[in-house]
Design a protein around this motif. Sequence first.
Motif, mmCIF file in Angstrom:
data_model
loop_
_atom_site.group_PDB
_atom_site.id
_atom_site.type_symbol
_atom_site.label_atom_id
_atom_site.label_comp_id
_atom_site.label_asym_id
_atom_site.label_seq_id
_atom_site.Cartn_x
_atom_site.Cartn_y
_atom_site.Cartn_z
ATOM 1 N N SER A 136 0.796 -0.995 -0.016
ATOM 2 C CA SER A 136 0.014 -0.142 0.077
ATOM 3 C C SER A 136 0.818 1.215 0.072
ATOM 4 C CB SER A 136 -0.871 -0.023 1.215
ATOM 5 O OG SER A 136 -1.744 1.063 1.168
ATOM 6 N N ARG A 137 1.947 1.180 0.912
ATOM 7 C CA ARG A 137 2.992 2.256 0.960
ATOM 8 C C ARG A 137 3.497 2.879 -0.426
ATOM 9 N NH1 ARG A 137 5.792 5.863 0.260
ATOM 10 N NH2 ARG A 137 7.242 6.928 1.574
ATOM 11 N N TYR A 138 3.802 1.666 -1.269
ATOM 12 C CA TYR A 138 4.363 1.875 -2.461
ATOM 13 C C TYR A 138 3.328 1.954 -3.624
ATOM 14 C CZ TYR A 138 8.830 1.869 -0.299
ATOM 15 O OH TYR A 138 9.871 2.076 0.445
ATOM 16 N N LYS A 139 2.154 1.888 -3.448
ATOM 17 C CA LYS A 139 0.930 2.027 -4.312
ATOM 18 C C LYS A 139 1.180 0.863 -5.499
ATOM 19 C CE LYS A 139 -0.025 6.627 -3.209
ATOM 20 N NZ LYS A 139 0.225 7.944 -3.202
ATOM 21 N N LEU A 140 1.385 -0.281 -5.107
ATOM 22 C CA LEU A 140 1.792 -1.304 -6.157
ATOM 23 C C LEU A 140 0.399 -1.740 -6.585
ATOM 24 C CD1 LEU A 140 4.537 -3.127 -4.028
ATOM 25 C CD2 LEU A 140 4.642 -1.542 -5.916
ATOM 26 N N ASP A 141 -0.185 -0.997 -7.679
ATOM 27 C CA ASP A 141 -1.432 -1.564 -8.323
ATOM 28 C C ASP A 141 -1.085 -2.461 -9.196
ATOM 29 O OD1 ASP A 141 -0.128 0.285 -9.861
ATOM 30 O OD2 ASP A 141 -1.577 1.894 -9.913
ATOM 31 N N ASN A 142 0.055 -2.967 -9.451
ATOM 32 C CA ASN A 142 0.244 -4.180 -10.409
ATOM 33 C C ASN A 142 0.309 -5.400 -9.525
ATOM 34 O OD1 ASN A 142 2.659 -3.264 -9.277
ATOM 35 N ND2 ASN A 142 3.827 -3.304 -11.201
ATOM 36 N N LEU A 143 -0.267 -5.498 -8.261
ATOM 37 C CA LEU A 143 0.001 -6.423 -7.502
ATOM 38 C C LEU A 143 -1.343 -6.985 -7.170
ATOM 39 C CD1 LEU A 143 1.730 -8.631 -5.773
ATOM 40 C CD2 LEU A 143 1.580 -6.754 -3.922
ATOM 41 N N VAL A 144 -1.773 -8.299 -7.143
ATOM 42 C CA VAL A 144 -3.122 -8.749 -7.002
ATOM 43 C C VAL A 144 -2.847 -9.971 -5.843
ATOM 44 C CG1 VAL A 144 -5.060 -9.832 -7.627
ATOM 45 C CG2 VAL A 144 -4.001 -8.201 -9.043
ATOM 46 N N ALA A 145 -3.314 -9.897 -4.769
ATOM 47 C CA ALA A 145 -3.388 -11.120 -3.735
ATOM 48 C C ALA A 145 -4.780 -11.803 -3.845
ATOM 49 C CB ALA A 145 -3.189 -10.715 -2.443
ATOM 50 N N ILE A 146 -4.749 -13.152 -3.686
ATOM 51 C CA ILE A 146 -5.835 -14.002 -3.967
ATOM 52 C C ILE A 146 -5.895 -14.817 -2.372
ATOM 53 C CG2 ILE A 146 -7.246 -15.775 -4.826
ATOM 54 C CD1 ILE A 146 -5.977 -15.029 -7.583
ATOM 55 N N ILE A 147 -6.812 -14.473 -1.714
ATOM 56 C CA ILE A 147 -7.071 -15.403 -0.426
ATOM 57 C C ILE A 147 -8.051 -16.486 -0.523
ATOM 58 C CG2 ILE A 147 -7.421 -15.174 1.962
ATOM 59 C CD1 ILE A 147 -6.699 -12.170 1.958
ATOM 60 N N GLY A 170 -8.651 -1.088 5.295
ATOM 61 C CA GLY A 170 -7.849 0.027 6.383
ATOM 62 C C GLY A 170 -6.435 0.263 5.950
ATOM 63 N N PHE A 171 -5.567 -0.789 5.307
ATOM 64 C CA PHE A 171 -4.373 -0.812 4.972
ATOM 65 C C PHE A 171 -4.510 -0.005 3.387
ATOM 66 C CE2 PHE A 171 -3.167 -3.801 8.004
ATOM 67 C CZ PHE A 171 -1.795 -3.432 8.357
ATOM 68 N N GLY A 172 -5.337 0.390 2.916
ATOM 69 C CA GLY A 172 -5.379 1.123 1.398
ATOM 70 C C GLY A 172 -5.678 -0.023 0.335
ATOM 71 N N TRP A 173 -6.087 -1.200 0.420
ATOM 72 C CA TRP A 173 -6.004 -1.971 -0.577
ATOM 73 C C TRP A 173 -7.462 -1.992 -1.271
ATOM 74 C CZ3 TRP A 173 -3.172 -6.755 -1.925
ATOM 75 C CH2 TRP A 173 -1.854 -6.743 -1.635
ATOM 76 N N ASN A 174 -7.608 -2.314 -2.493
ATOM 77 C CA ASN A 174 -9.010 -2.479 -3.449
ATOM 78 C C ASN A 174 -9.340 -3.912 -2.801
ATOM 79 O OD1 ASN A 174 -11.150 -2.158 -5.053
ATOM 80 N ND2 ASN A 174 -9.715 -3.305 -6.562
ATOM 81 N N VAL A 175 -10.588 -3.872 -2.214
ATOM 82 C CA VAL A 175 -10.913 -5.438 -1.841
ATOM 83 C C VAL A 175 -12.019 -5.837 -2.480
ATOM 84 C CG1 VAL A 175 -11.978 -6.846 0.075
ATOM 85 C CG2 VAL A 175 -10.217 -5.048 0.616
ATOM 86 N N VAL A 176 -12.113 -7.237 -3.207
ATOM 87 C CA VAL A 176 -13.015 -7.760 -4.044
ATOM 88 C C VAL A 176 -13.313 -9.082 -3.204
ATOM 89 C CG1 VAL A 176 -13.785 -8.570 -6.404
ATOM 90 C CG2 VAL A 176 -12.228 -6.734 -6.108
ATOM 91 N N GLU A 177 -14.809 -9.044 -3.153
ATOM 92 C CA GLU A 177 -15.249 -10.213 -2.526
ATOM 93 C C GLU A 177 -15.797 -11.227 -3.331
ATOM 94 O OE1 GLU A 177 -17.230 -10.235 1.165
ATOM 95 O OE2 GLU A 177 -16.009 -8.453 1.703
ATOM 96 N N THR A 188 -4.727 -4.812 -5.264
ATOM 97 C CA THR A 188 -5.996 -5.500 -5.219
ATOM 98 C C THR A 188 -6.064 -6.814 -4.351
ATOM 99 O OG1 THR A 188 -6.931 -4.422 -7.004
ATOM 100 C CG2 THR A 188 -7.952 -6.583 -6.253
ATOM 101 N N VAL A 189 -6.998 -7.128 -3.624
ATOM 102 C CA VAL A 189 -7.075 -8.397 -2.733
ATOM 103 C C VAL A 189 -8.410 -8.965 -3.133
ATOM 104 C CG1 VAL A 189 -7.705 -7.535 -0.641
ATOM 105 C CG2 VAL A 189 -6.895 -9.894 -0.861
ATOM 106 N N PHE A 190 -8.348 -10.248 -3.553
ATOM 107 C CA PHE A 190 -9.723 -11.013 -3.660
ATOM 108 C C PHE A 190 -9.858 -11.972 -2.259
ATOM 109 C CE2 PHE A 190 -8.671 -10.133 -8.151
ATOM 110 C CZ PHE A 190 -9.972 -9.759 -8.590
ATOM 111 N N MET A 191 -11.171 -11.672 -1.840
ATOM 112 C CA MET A 191 -11.303 -12.269 -0.620
ATOM 113 C C MET A 191 -12.419 -13.281 -1.045
ATOM 114 S SD MET A 191 -10.092 -11.886 2.604
ATOM 115 C CE MET A 191 -9.741 -10.148 2.570
ATOM 116 N N ALA A 192 -11.651 -14.718 -1.461
ATOM 117 C CA ALA A 192 -12.299 -15.770 -2.053
ATOM 118 C C ALA A 192 -12.815 -16.510 -0.964
ATOM 119 C CB ALA A 192 -11.484 -16.497 -3.052
ATOM 120 N N ARG A 193 -14.412 -16.829 -0.957
ATOM 121 C CA ARG A 193 -15.019 -17.691 -0.248
ATOM 122 C C ARG A 193 -14.878 -19.244 -0.718
ATOM 123 N NH1 ARG A 193 -17.706 -13.671 -1.229
ATOM 124 N NH2 ARG A 193 -19.321 -14.911 -2.309
#
Length: 296
Positions: A170-181, A218-225, A252-257
């Motif tokens: 978030s600090r470095y505004k890495l909008d080319n990073l995608v996390a998938i949980i 809260g950490f500044g990520w774009n969250v997609v459920e 961006t983070v995908f919160m994958a159920r």
Amino acid sequence: MNTTPGSDITDVDLVRLAQEGRWLVLSTVARTKAGHIGGPLSAMDMLVTLYFDTLRRDPSRPDDPDRDRFILSKGHNAIALYAVMALRGYLPVEELGTFDQGNSRLQGHPDLLRLPGLDASTGSLGQGLAVGAGMALEARRQGKEFTTFVMLGDGEHQEGMVWESVACASRYKLDNLVAIIDRNGLQQYGWDLDGGGDSRFDRLDPWAGMNLSAIYRGFGWNVVEVDGHDIPELRRSFSAANKRSGKNGRPTVFMARTSKGRGVSFTEGEYKWHNGVATDAQLAQARLDLGLEVEV
């Protein structure tokens, strides 16, 4: 099958590939007597969608410097990744029979020095997002337009290094990073909540009662459920994240159920199938559950 991602592959194709991937996980682990089951099955729909529809990669050019990167941070789920890579054409499906054996390219945890097409060696939980953040930062410095995807487990978020990486991205505004949980809500080990001394303790959702999405926001990520088993939804969501890459200043983070052990009657929702070896009778049942015409 060696379809170019995003070309003419259908949702039906992807569902079938995911079922084939689940079968390869179960049958390979049964044959080699090593590996994990629950997490690989919960992640399979997402991995198939990534490798056959989302990631800009070519199996014939595994070291292409402009390829999208993928890191399996929960490296103990390696058999799922190998199965999907085999279906995608990175290695012969028959080679899965060497999984976790001496001198095999397919070690129990991904080893990028052994198998072309791997982007990171993983296994020690908590480290993959840091590696992905580094790749994303370097891509920006080099003017590269690839996206880095990192798949993590929900239990893996108990590692403090994950949160250092979340803050850094978030600090470095890495909008080319995608996390998938892969939020399957079930772990092999848990917390001794009542002091009873059970060696495995409470295995349920490691983030029960906590709003993990709100924490990421809260950490500044774009969250997609998303529903981690709904392939049409995954296709739309992952594709949108790739198109948005490098444009909004937020990772961006995908919160994958998901459901641990998904798709097989005796593994789904069962913590004991975090790992395990299926019997011949169980393999026959799995074949029926998965709707595949394959021999045990």
